[in-house]
Design a protein around this motif. Structure first.
Motif, PDB file in Angstrom:
ATOM      1  N   ALA A  75       0.863  -1.179   0.000  1.00 13.82           N
ATOM      2  CA  ALA A  75       0.000   0.000   0.000  1.00 13.82           C
ATOM      3  C   ALA A  75       0.899   1.228   0.000  1.00 13.82           C
ATOM      4  N   TRP A  76       0.498   2.240  -0.730  1.00 14.14           N
ATOM      5  CA  TRP A  76       1.248   3.493  -0.838  1.00 14.14           C
ATOM      6  C   TRP A  76       0.273   4.645  -0.630  1.00 14.14           C
ATOM      7  N   ARG A  77       0.680   5.637   0.149  1.00 12.32           N
ATOM      8  CA  ARG A  77      -0.115   6.856   0.320  1.00 12.32           C
ATOM      9  C   ARG A  77       0.820   8.043   0.132  1.00 12.32           C
ATOM     10  N   PHE A  78       0.378   9.000  -0.689  1.00 13.58           N
ATOM     11  CA  PHE A  78       1.203  10.151  -1.046  1.00 13.58           C
ATOM     12  C   PHE A  78       0.552  11.442  -0.583  1.00 13.58           C
ATOM     13  N   THR A  79       1.363  12.342  -0.043  1.00 15.04           N
ATOM     14  CA  THR A  79       0.945  13.707   0.251  1.00 15.04           C
ATOM     15  C   THR A  79       1.589  14.582  -0.805  1.00 15.04           C
ATOM     16  N   VAL A  80       0.745  15.278  -1.583  1.00 12.96           N
ATOM     17  CA  VAL A  80       1.221  16.087  -2.696  1.00 12.96           C
ATOM     18  C   VAL A  80       0.958  17.555  -2.363  1.00 12.96           C
ATOM     19  N   THR A  81       1.976  18.384  -2.501  1.00 11.86           N
ATOM     20  CA  THR A  81       1.845  19.812  -2.213  1.00 11.86           C
ATOM     21  C   THR A  81       1.023  20.502  -3.299  1.00 11.86           C
ATOM     22  N   SER A  82       0.604  21.730  -3.018  1.00 14.00           N
ATOM     23  CA  SER A  82      -0.145  22.510  -4.017  1.00 14.00           C
ATOM     24  C   SER A  82       0.710  22.770  -5.259  1.00 14.00           C
ATOM     25  N   GLY A  83       2.022  22.723  -5.108  1.00 14.78           N
ATOM     26  CA  GLY A  83       2.926  22.893  -6.244  1.00 14.78           C
ATOM     27  C   GLY A  83       3.197  21.613  -7.023  1.00 14.78           C
ATOM     28  N   GLY A  84       2.530  20.519  -6.635  1.00 22.20           N
ATOM     29  CA  GLY A  84       2.671  19.272  -7.376  1.00 22.20           C
ATOM     30  C   GLY A  84       3.914  18.463  -7.053  1.00 22.20           C
ATOM     31  N   ARG A  85       4.446  18.633  -5.843  1.00 21.70           N
ATOM     32  CA  ARG A  85       5.606  17.837  -5.415  1.00 21.70           C
ATOM     33  C   ARG A  85       5.162  16.939  -4.263  1.00 21.70           C
ATOM     34  N   ILE A  86       5.806  15.815  -4.118  1.00 20.15           N
ATOM     35  CA  ILE A  86       5.471  14.881  -3.042  1.00 20.15           C
ATOM     36  C   ILE A  86       6.255  15.274  -1.792  1.00 20.15           C
ATOM     37  N   SER A  87       5.508  15.583  -0.720  1.00 22.48           N
ATOM     38  CA  SER A  87       6.170  15.968   0.529  1.00 22.48           C
ATOM     39  C   SER A  87       6.338  14.780   1.464  1.00 22.48           C
ATOM     40  N   ARG A  88       5.519  13.741   1.267  1.00 21.07           N
ATOM     41  CA  ARG A  88       5.634  12.538   2.088  1.00 21.07           C
ATOM     42  C   ARG A  88       4.994  11.377   1.353  1.00 21.07           C
ATOM     43  N   PHE A  89       5.617  10.202   1.515  1.00 16.76           N
ATOM     44  CA  PHE A  89       4.920   8.983   1.104  1.00 16.76           C
ATOM     45  C   PHE A  89       5.114   7.927   2.178  1.00 16.76           C
TER      46      PHE A  89
END
Length: 108
Positions: A89-103
């Protein structure tokens, strides 16, 4: 049934899965926020050594089975030369600028 990377809903996650499957470390890193963090099976890990060991140094590959949360939560069969294949399982946090800040990843 698998979901082709090109069909994933979130463009940043789609690009990240594509980078993993192409063994393209530079493209992967370009998608991360400068202070990105990650966890594996609930434990925070040092991101760069982890990706080198688990993904790029061992030819990691994802076959996405399902997506949720607008494409930011995936269940995938992940395989590499170290561990073989496992359901993850993978969960991604994506910033408003379209970059991944955490997975976060772990066995599903």
């Amino acid at each position: 049934m698998t979901i082709a990377p090109a069909k994933l809903s979130d463009p940043t996650v789609r690009a990240l899965v594509t980078a993993i499957n192409a063994n393209d470390r530079d493209a992967f890193l370009a998608l991360l926020a400068p202070d990105a963090t990650m966890s594996d099976d609930g434990s925070d890990r040092d991101l760069l050594p982890w990706i080198d060991r688990e993904i790029f140094g061992s030819h990691g590959h994802m076959e996405v089975q399902t997506e949720a949360d607008g494409g930011r939560a995936l269940v995938a069969n992940f395989r590499n030369e170290t561990w073989g294949e496992m359901r993850t399982a993978w969960r991604f946090t994506v910033t408003s600028g379209g970059r991944i800040s955490r997975f976060e990843t772990g066995q599903a």
